[in-house]
Design a protein around this motif. Structure first.
Motif, PDB file in Angstrom:
ATOM      1  N   SER A 195      -5.599   0.077  -5.876  1.00 15.11           N
ATOM      2  CA  SER A 195      -6.313  -0.874  -6.734  1.00 15.11           C
ATOM      3  C   SER A 195      -6.072  -0.594  -8.204  1.00 15.11           C
ATOM      4  CB  SER A 195      -7.806  -0.845  -6.413  1.00 15.11           C
ATOM      5  OG  SER A 195      -8.304   0.472  -6.577  1.00 15.11           O
ATOM      6  N   GLN A 196      -5.598   0.612  -8.505  1.00 16.34           N
ATOM      7  CA  GLN A 196      -5.319   0.973  -9.903  1.00 16.34           C
ATOM      8  C   GLN A 196      -3.826   1.217 -10.110  1.00 16.34           C
ATOM      9  OE1 GLN A 196      -8.003   4.296 -10.309  1.00 16.34           O
ATOM     10  NE2 GLN A 196      -9.804   3.015  -9.974  1.00 16.34           N
ATOM     11  N   GLY A 197      -3.008   0.660  -9.225  1.00 15.16           N
ATOM     12  CA  GLY A 197      -1.559   0.767  -9.389  1.00 15.16           C
ATOM     13  C   GLY A 197      -0.947   2.007  -8.763  1.00 15.16           C
ATOM     14  N   GLY A 198      -1.753   2.808  -8.052  1.00 10.97           N
ATOM     15  CA  GLY A 198      -1.254   4.035  -7.425  1.00 10.97           C
ATOM     16  C   GLY A 198      -0.758   3.791  -6.016  1.00 10.97           C
ATOM     17  N   LEU A 199      -0.705   4.863  -5.235  1.00  6.99           N
ATOM     18  CA  LEU A 199      -0.103   4.797  -3.905  1.00  6.99           C
ATOM     19  C   LEU A 199      -1.067   5.183  -2.792  1.00  6.99           C
ATOM     20  CD1 LEU A 199       3.501   6.273  -4.315  1.00  6.99           C
ATOM     21  CD2 LEU A 199       2.876   4.023  -3.428  1.00  6.99           C
ATOM     22  N   ALA A 200      -2.320   5.378  -3.114  1.00 10.44           N
ATOM     23  CA  ALA A 200      -3.251   5.850  -2.087  1.00 10.44           C
ATOM     24  C   ALA A 200      -4.338   4.816  -1.801  1.00 10.44           C
ATOM     25  CB  ALA A 200      -3.904   7.156  -2.534  1.00 10.44           C
ATOM     26  N   ALA A 201      -4.719   4.776  -0.527  1.00  7.66           N
ATOM     27  CA  ALA A 201      -5.843   3.927  -0.130  1.00  7.66           C
ATOM     28  C   ALA A 201      -7.149   4.591  -0.554  1.00  7.66           C
ATOM     29  CB  ALA A 201      -5.840   3.732   1.375  1.00  7.66           C
ATOM     30  N   LYS A 202      -8.168   3.760  -0.691  1.00  8.49           N
ATOM     31  CA  LYS A 202      -9.506   4.286  -0.954  1.00  8.49           C
ATOM     32  C   LYS A 202      -9.884   5.227   0.196  1.00  8.49           C
ATOM     33  CE  LYS A 202     -14.097   2.346  -1.941  1.00  8.49           C
ATOM     34  NZ  LYS A 202     -14.861   2.429  -0.676  1.00  8.49           N
ATOM     35  N   PRO A 203     -10.330   6.456  -0.100  1.00  9.40           N
ATOM     36  CA  PRO A 203     -10.684   7.382   0.990  1.00  9.40           C
ATOM     37  C   PRO A 203     -11.641   6.726   1.982  1.00  9.40           C
ATOM     38  CG  PRO A 203     -10.680   8.543  -1.098  1.00  9.40           C
ATOM     39  CD  PRO A 203     -10.482   7.075  -1.426  1.00  9.40           C
ATOM     40  N   GLY A 204     -11.346   6.944   3.272  1.00  9.87           N
ATOM     41  CA  GLY A 204     -12.166   6.327   4.321  1.00  9.87           C
ATOM     42  C   GLY A 204     -11.620   4.983   4.778  1.00  9.87           C
ATOM     43  N   TYR A 216      -1.561  11.805  10.773  1.00 15.34           N
ATOM     44  CA  TYR A 216      -3.016  11.687  10.690  1.00 15.34           C
ATOM     45  C   TYR A 216      -3.505  12.356   9.411  1.00 15.34           C
ATOM     46  CZ  TYR A 216      -7.948  12.601  11.434  1.00 15.34           C
ATOM     47  OH  TYR A 216      -9.311  12.679  11.262  1.00 15.34           O
ATOM     48  N   ARG A 217      -4.426  11.708   8.753  1.00 16.50           N
ATOM     49  CA  ARG A 217      -4.914  12.231   7.480  1.00 16.50           C
ATOM     50  C   ARG A 217      -6.450  12.262   7.512  1.00 16.50           C
ATOM     51  NH1 ARG A 217      -2.374   8.605   3.139  1.00 16.50           N
ATOM     52  NH2 ARG A 217      -0.421   9.548   3.821  1.00 16.50           N
ATOM     53  N   PRO A 218      -7.015  13.454   7.659  1.00 15.85           N
ATOM     54  CA  PRO A 218      -8.478  13.556   7.657  1.00 15.85           C
ATOM     55  C   PRO A 218      -9.063  13.110   6.312  1.00 15.85           C
ATOM     56  CG  PRO A 218      -7.459  15.665   8.252  1.00 15.85           C
ATOM     57  CD  PRO A 218      -6.358  14.738   7.840  1.00 15.85           C
ATOM     58  N   TYR A 219     -10.345  12.842   6.313  1.00 15.34           N
ATOM     59  CA  TYR A 219     -11.002  12.297   5.123  1.00 15.34           C
ATOM     60  C   TYR A 219     -10.746  13.150   3.874  1.00 15.34           C
ATOM     61  CZ  TYR A 219     -14.484  10.245   2.080  1.00 15.34           C
ATOM     62  OH  TYR A 219     -15.097   9.632   1.015  1.00 15.34           O
ATOM     63  N   GLU A 220     -10.877  14.459   3.975  1.00 11.24           N
ATOM     64  CA  GLU A 220     -10.695  15.314   2.787  1.00 11.24           C
ATOM     65  C   GLU A 220      -9.281  15.164   2.225  1.00 11.24           C
ATOM     66  OE1 GLU A 220     -12.225  15.945   6.015  1.00 11.24           O
ATOM     67  OE2 GLU A 220     -10.874  17.661   6.056  1.00 11.24           O
ATOM     68  N   GLN A 221      -8.307  14.993   3.118  1.00  9.28           N
ATOM     69  CA  GLN A 221      -6.930  14.814   2.621  1.00  9.28           C
ATOM     70  C   GLN A 221      -6.751  13.458   1.941  1.00  9.28           C
ATOM     71  OE1 GLN A 221      -3.802  15.558   5.444  1.00  9.28           O
ATOM     72  NE2 GLN A 221      -4.710  17.488   6.093  1.00  9.28           N
ATOM     73  N   GLN A 222      -7.510  12.460   2.395  1.00  2.76           N
ATOM     74  CA  GLN A 222      -7.436  11.146   1.738  1.00  2.76           C
ATOM     75  C   GLN A 222      -8.004  11.231   0.322  1.00  2.76           C
ATOM     76  OE1 GLN A 222      -8.868   7.810   4.127  1.00  2.76           O
ATOM     77  NE2 GLN A 222      -8.656   9.046   5.971  1.00  2.76           N
ATOM     78  N   VAL A 223      -9.053  12.016   0.167  1.00  5.04           N
ATOM     79  CA  VAL A 223      -9.646  12.217  -1.154  1.00  5.04           C
ATOM     80  C   VAL A 223      -8.639  12.911  -2.063  1.00  5.04           C
ATOM     81  CG1 VAL A 223     -11.458  13.449  -2.426  1.00  5.04           C
ATOM     82  CG2 VAL A 223     -12.000  12.276  -0.264  1.00  5.04           C
ATOM     83  N   ASP A 224      -8.013  13.954  -1.531  1.00  8.51           N
ATOM     84  CA  ASP A 224      -7.030  14.713  -2.309  1.00  8.51           C
ATOM     85  C   ASP A 224      -5.854  13.828  -2.717  1.00  8.51           C
ATOM     86  OD1 ASP A 224      -5.794  17.249  -3.232  1.00  8.51           O
ATOM     87  OD2 ASP A 224      -4.348  16.752  -1.663  1.00  8.51           O
ATOM     88  N   LEU A 225      -5.368  13.018  -1.775  1.00  5.68           N
ATOM     89  CA  LEU A 225      -4.219  12.152  -2.067  1.00  5.68           C
ATOM     90  C   LEU A 225      -4.572  11.113  -3.137  1.00  5.68           C
ATOM     91  CD1 LEU A 225      -1.295  11.766  -0.820  1.00  5.68           C
ATOM     92  CD2 LEU A 225      -2.248   9.699   0.185  1.00  5.68           C
ATOM     93  N   ALA A 226      -5.760  10.557  -3.046  1.00  4.93           N
ATOM     94  CA  ALA A 226      -6.181   9.560  -4.036  1.00  4.93           C
ATOM     95  C   ALA A 226      -6.229  10.189  -5.427  1.00  4.93           C
ATOM     96  CB  ALA A 226      -7.541   8.984  -3.649  1.00  4.93           C
ATOM     97  N   SER A 267      -7.870   4.532   4.730  1.00  5.70           N
ATOM     98  CA  SER A 267      -6.438   4.684   5.016  1.00  5.70           C
ATOM     99  C   SER A 267      -6.140   4.491   6.500  1.00  5.70           C
ATOM    100  CB  SER A 267      -5.981   6.087   4.612  1.00  5.70           C
ATOM    101  OG  SER A 267      -4.670   6.323   5.076  1.00  5.70           O
ATOM    102  N   GLU A 268      -5.053   3.812   6.813  1.00 11.28           N
ATOM    103  CA  GLU A 268      -4.644   3.707   8.218  1.00 11.28           C
ATOM    104  C   GLU A 268      -4.303   5.080   8.788  1.00 11.28           C
ATOM    105  OE1 GLU A 268      -2.852  -0.627   9.018  1.00 11.28           O
ATOM    106  OE2 GLU A 268      -1.514   0.752   8.003  1.00 11.28           O
ATOM    107  N   HIS A 269      -3.898   5.982   7.908  1.00 12.20           N
ATOM    108  CA  HIS A 269      -3.616   7.341   8.381  1.00 12.20           C
ATOM    109  C   HIS A 269      -4.890   8.019   8.887  1.00 12.20           C
ATOM    110  CE1 HIS A 269       0.599   7.631   7.150  1.00 12.20           C
ATOM    111  NE2 HIS A 269       0.254   6.874   6.120  1.00 12.20           N
TER     112      HIS A 269
END
Ligand SMILES: [Zn+2]
Length: 128
Positions: free
Chosen positions: A73-82, A56-66, A84-86
């Motif tokens: 969308s820019q060739g990276g590995l993270a979903a847009k925060p908010g 599970y990845r809370p919103y703040e962690q999704q921001v950090d990962l991005a 992510s399936e996590h």
């Protein structure tokens, strides 16, 4: 998407709706965590070790990962925060060797898990 989760929002799942998956501090939506523990025990009986590296990845962690890994969308590995399936507590990233990946592909569906992101054989999602 289970209705219970939709009402909370991505990355906003309350602790009471989450459960330990039995590895480190990793959590998922409680029914998914239960299913994962059953899956993992079945794998162990077949001599296969499965370890989770992300859950599970809370919103703040999704921001950090991005910020650290870049957006898909820019060739990276993270979903847009908010998005992510996590953030729904439904997905796990697993450390799978070849034997474990083969086992997962043969059996995970019996426990409700599927490999649902192209080019991410480590990412597995619980679907009801
Ligand atoms: Zn993942």
């Amino acid at each position: 998407m289970p209705l219970e989760l939709a009402k909370y929002g991505n990355g906003e799942i309350p602790a009471a709706a989450l459960s330990s998956i039995g590895q480190g501090s990793h959590t998922m939506w409680a029914p998914a965590a239960q299913a994962y523990q059953t899956l993992r025990a079945a794998a162990a009986r077949d001599g296969v070790t499965i370890e989770a590296t992300d859950s599970y990845r809370p919103y703040e962690q999704q921001v950090d990962l991005a910020q650290r890994k870049g957006l898909y969308s820019q060739g990276g590995l993270a979903a847009k925060p908010g998005t992510s399936e996590h953030g729904w507590g439904l997905s796990l990233d697993l450390d799978l060797n070849t034997k474990a990946l083969t086992w997962m592909r043969a059996h995970a569906k019996d426990y409700g898990f599927s490999e649902n992101v192209p080019r991410e054989p480590w990412h597995w999602t619980f679907t009801t």
